[in-house]
Design a protein around this motif. Structure first.
Motif, PDB file in Angstrom:
ATOM      1  N   ILE A 126       3.600  -1.104   3.855  1.00 30.87           N
ATOM      2  CA  ILE A 126       3.320   0.278   3.465  1.00 30.87           C
ATOM      3  C   ILE A 126       4.615   0.879   2.935  1.00 30.87           C
ATOM      4  O   ILE A 126       5.655   0.811   3.588  1.00 30.87           O
ATOM      5  N   LEU A 163       0.868  -1.172   0.000  1.00 25.89           N
ATOM      6  CA  LEU A 163       0.000   0.000   0.000  1.00 25.89           C
ATOM      7  C   LEU A 163       0.904   1.219   0.000  1.00 25.89           C
ATOM      8  O   LEU A 163       1.880   1.263   0.746  1.00 25.89           O
ATOM      9  N   LEU A 175      -6.352   4.870   2.438  1.00 30.76           N
ATOM     10  CA  LEU A 175      -5.324   3.902   2.836  1.00 30.76           C
ATOM     11  C   LEU A 175      -5.809   3.033   3.992  1.00 30.76           C
ATOM     12  O   LEU A 175      -5.626   1.809   3.986  1.00 30.76           O
ATOM     13  N   TRP A 196       1.667   5.060   0.958  1.00 32.45           N
ATOM     14  CA  TRP A 196       1.383   6.304   1.664  1.00 32.45           C
ATOM     15  C   TRP A 196       2.145   7.412   0.944  1.00 32.45           C
ATOM     16  O   TRP A 196       3.355   7.317   0.754  1.00 32.45           O
TER      17      TRP A 196
END
Length: 694
Positions: free
Chosen positions: A409, A356, A393, A358
């Motif tokens: 992340i 993911l 997120l 950020w």
């Protein structure tokens, strides 16, 4: 020649933090609490505190510190000294008005309602006094320094020093400043304060560690940018454990989300380059004198260590009152467990094939909600025509955790340093701001066989938030429109219609599902596969659904050897707000069809799984969050006969066979497989289980 490892790189650490001095004798705290509750290290505030606030002063605290350090050494406890760099009380405010941050109107800025925020500008009086005291502190036999701060508030600072520095830096008055200039000034002031502290400490004694309360999963509203100060701290820490007892996904995954974010920043965790620490308040966040439940204490410890972080356990009232409470005894039990199994909690890295992203630039310069903290009130993203990066997120985070899909992340630097190529699939949840170099590398990643999922305004803006004239990833997704119309609707007034069968849509409960609340009407090249189409909003949830003029809402585009999937709406925030289960199904399907599996486990119950790799073995963490449908979780419902399949090929541990042993009582049964795939069942999982696979 291999660089010498410092003491703070020797994991694991269990750090005590008595967050006040309300009358308990300091040496009694050391003898009866810190030394007896499984702590290897102390972050010491109580020695210099009056109430909840402390400021190290050599004249007042030097001799007392030396006496305390001698006794601490006999207990084998390392000492990190707390140093306040964010606020002062009334007496110091009156004595040193030139220390304080000022608003645009020239007013002081309150902290906690009873203190005032200080200015961290390196040319200011507060910073100069701080460095002088720090130099004297570092001549003592201490092991580390913790800075509580600095904090450069988003409403300031307009003190005389900052006004002069701003004009010198930007060439005009601070009263004519742009949002970006003020943001830059905040970050540069905080970074400079920490850099000079680090250089001062290392000049005196390189074996003294420095760390602060880093910002994680938050826009730069306090000036402390974790990437900017990375080279000036020895440990990365964040208040992942300062959380409330709330049922929503933010509360459930507060520790894990912050730890994963810091791990994505921290470099090669297997080498132990930059250790992590999760600050866990044993009291509920915002309620200083009220403890978390025993069950949630264990879960917070477990989420921290499972995600590669040490723990800092701090309570904001007196040890004489809290040390025998059940929650604190659970903390002691976890400390003892960690230190009794140091090898299992030593340096490791995650085994994840999904990431993911950020984006700090998107959080700062596009739109992002902000969570509660001491100096920043929780707030929504604030732009009705834009998505919410943090909310998106956390929505994906929640879905993947519940689906037992292992993920990391990553951030902008993870793209430019090439770490993105370690993953099969990358999700860009409302990542609107993207630099040219990052866009180039993402294109290279997909062209070489990687897979991405983007949505809504993906890559439509530059790093500074200015409109890029179209998506920088347009050719990857197959966009032909530059500035699409945005459509906002209420839930249940717009729908997504499945166009044909596709593995991304497998398992949807209906061919017609609710559309996200906010959508972009993109146009696409002919080689883009349209999987779903959206309707325009209808005037009522009971009006007829139009059959004409439906626009693409879910697409797939082959780009080189990889694929780019696109969702036109703010699916993350809609899922977070309304729990549309088919939205979650699409998110899960993306990971399952584009990334090789790591851990597969499908038992009933809510549990987090993290597989970590050490040099020659694996450690599987299973955290059981199954309880009543309410927070705080008072008791954990045990899980029985939980099956696991581990896919181990490609992580660098080459063995023909593995053996298993659990550390918290579960029995591994039905073991089968070889060095690339391993399956087994755990007969019973209580609150937390750790399985060593070697």
């Amino acid at each position: 020649m291999e660089e010498k490892k410092r003491w703070w790189q020797e994991q694991p650490l269990t750090i005590s933090a008595v967050q006040c001095n309300l009358g308990d004798d300091d040496e009694w705290v050391l003898d009866e609490y810190v030394s007896k509750y499984g702590f290897s290290t102390e972050q010491n505030l109580h020695l210099v505190a009056k109430g909840h606030m402390g400021y190290y002063n050599e004249a007042e605290h030097g001799k007392k510190l030396d006496s305390y350090l001698k006794k601490s050494r006999k207990h084998g406890i390392r000492e990190i000294i707390y140093n306040n760099t964010h606020c002062v009380g009334e007496a110091l405010s009156k004595e040193h008005p030139d220390w304080l941050q000022l608003t645009k109107e020239g007013k002081t800025m309150p902290a906690y309602g009873i203190y005032n925020i200080v200015c961290a500008n390196v040319n200011g009086a507060f910073h100069k006094n701080f460095i002088k005291e720090l130099e004297m502190l570092c001549t003592h036999d201490i092991d580390g320094v913790f800075l509580d701060g600095p904090l450069m508030h988003e409403r300031g600072c307009y003190c005389e020093v900052c006004k002069a520095d701003f004009e010198k830096r930007f060439g005009h008055s601070i009263y004519e400043a742009t949002r970006l200039e003020l943001q830059t000034m905040r970050i540069e002031s905080a970074t400079g304060h920490i850099r000079e502290a680090y250089e001062t400490i290392k000049r005196i004694n390189p074996d003294i560690a420095l760390y602060i309360n880093n910002s994680a999963l938050r826009a730069d509203v306090t000036g402390s940018n974790t990437r900017k100060i990375y080279d000036y701290v020895d440990i990365l820490g964040a208040e992942g454990g300062f959380h409330k007892a709330q049922i929503d996904p933010v509360g459930l995954w507060h520790v894990s989300s912050h730890a994963k974010h810091l791990e994505g920043i921290s470099g090669d965790r297997l080498k132990g380059e930059k250790p992590l620490v999760c600050f866990f308040a044993g009291n509920e966040s915002g309620i200083a004198y009220y403890l978390h439940s025993p069950a949630e204490t264990v879960l917070s410890y477990a989420q921290s260590y499972a995600n590669g972080s040490n723990i800092w356990y701090g309570v904001h009232f007196s040890p004489s009152e809290f040390k025998d409470k059940e929650a604190v005894l659970k903390a002691k039990e976890m400390n003892d467990f960690i230190l009794s199994n140091k090898d299992a909690f030593s340096a490791s890295k995650t085994c994840a094939r999904v990431a993911l992203m950020w984006s700090q630039n998107t959080a700062n310069n596009y739109a992002s909600s902000i969570g509660d903290s001491d100096f920043v009130a929780a707030r929504k993203a604030g732009y009705p025509e834009r998505g919410d990066h943090r909310g998106a997120l956390l929505a994906f985070f929640n879905v993947l955790e519940r689906s037992h899909i292992q993920f990391d992340i990553i951030d902008e630097v993870s793209i430019t340093d090439g770490r993105i190529f370690d993953y099969d699939s990358v999700i860009l949840p409302e990542v609107a701001c993207l630099g040219d170099e990052q866009a180039r590398i993402i294109k290279e990643y997909v062209k070489g066989g990687g897979n991405i999922l983007g949505n809504f305004d993906v890559a439509m803006y530059n790093e500074d938030g200015s409109f890029a004239g179209g998506s920088k990833l347009a050719d990857v997704f197959g966009f032909t429109s530059n500035d699409p119309a945005r459509v906002r609707s209420d839930i249940g007034t717009s729908f997504m219609f499945k166009q044909h069968d596709h593995e991304l849509l497998e398992g949807l409960t209906m061919d017609r599902i609710p559309a996200p609340l906010l959508n972009a009407k993109m146009s696409f090249s002919d080689d883009v596969e349209i999987l779903m189409r959206n309707t325009d909003p209808i005037p009522s949830t009971y009006a007829s659904i139009p059959t004409e003029n439906r626009y693409p809402s879910v697409t797939c585009h082959k780009y080189g050897k990889g694929k780019a999937y696109y969702i036109s709406g703010n699916i993350g925030e809609t899922t977070l707000a309304r729990n549309i289960r088919d939205h979650a199904r699409i998110m899960r399907n993306f990971c399952e069809i584009t990334a090789r599996p790591v851990v597969v486990s499908d038992a009933s119950g809510l549990y987090e799984v993290v597989l970590r790799r050490q040099e020659e073995r694996y450690i599987l963490h299973v955290i059981n969050l199954t309880g009543a449908m309410a927070r705080p979780i008072e008791s954990i419902v045990p899980l029985y006969n939980v099956p696991f399949e581990l896919y181990l090929e490609g992580f660098g541990v080459e063995k023909e066979k593995f053996s298993l042993r659990s550390l918290r009582g579960a029995k591994a049964e039905n073991i089968a497989g070889d060095g690339s795939k391993l399956s087994f069942t755990l007969d019973k999982i209580g609150d937390y289980e750790v399985v060593v696979i070697e």
